[in-house]
Scaffold this active site. Sequence first.
Site, PDB file in Angstrom:
ATOM      1  CG  ASP A  50      -4.882  -1.168   9.469  1.00  0.00           C
ATOM      2  OD1 ASP A  50      -3.773  -1.398   9.979  1.00  0.00           O
ATOM      3  OD2 ASP A  50      -5.056  -0.343   8.551  1.00  0.00           O
TER       4      ASP A  50
ATOM      5  CB  CYS B  86      -0.904  -0.017   1.238  1.00  0.00           C
ATOM      6  SG  CYS B  86      -2.362   1.020   1.031  1.00  0.00           S
TER       7      CYS B  86
END
Length: 216
Positions: free
Chosen positions: A135, A17
């Site tokens: 997360d 990412c």
Amino acid sequence: MTDTVRAVAEPLFVKICGLRTHEDVAAAVAAGADAVGFVFAESPRRMEASVARELARAVPEHVLTVGVFRRQPLEDVRALAEASGVRAVQLHGDEGEEYYAALRRPGRTLLRAVAAREGRRERCGGLGEDLLLLDAPAPGAGRPWDWSAPGFVPPEGRWLLAGGLTVGNVGEAVRATGAWGVDVSSGVERERGVKDAELIASFVRAARTVAQGSDR
Ligand SMILES: O=C(O)c1ccccc1NCC(=O)[C@H](O)[C@H](O)COP(=O)(O)O
């Protein structure tokens, strides 16, 4: 095998990412990443849709391009996803089912990112998403959460583990949680917002090596 480890026979899905340059994209693709993320949320990694579109053109079909958003108006998310041409949308806010439904369109993958909470069992698909991302509370900050805590309950369905992953801890994290895939940003950077091709390659190698040799 611990009771948190699920036995599945699929290869580990790896998403890199916060890519910002052609070099970043080339490094992630060469390393064998399954997905690459472009951040459109407030962040030092935030980029313009036109730049993401340019980068996405260099991404082969088998690699998923993901636009990352956090607490943004639906119309902005729609417009940025269209303008950048990403094939997936990842939401880090507390959007509801209707928001997900409004973003649904043929060929688009929806990812729902949530902060892991002890004792709480998440379910992929709960709000209409295709993939769940577990997360840390502060996304993209490179801070791990305690996935080995006794109170951790792995989600139902397809989910990615994220938050402070590095080449040094990704193996243990996958072994401990049985995650279907992993997502990394800070752990493959040489400084905040600047990716490192060697770290990307070592991360993907480490993640896949452990996944192959484990019971996940
Ligand atoms: O990258 C950011 O700054 C960011 C900002 C707002 C929402 C999401 C963001 N990033 C998402 C990710 O990079 C990953 O999905 C994940 O949080 C992993 O981050 P890291 O702990 O840095 O590996």
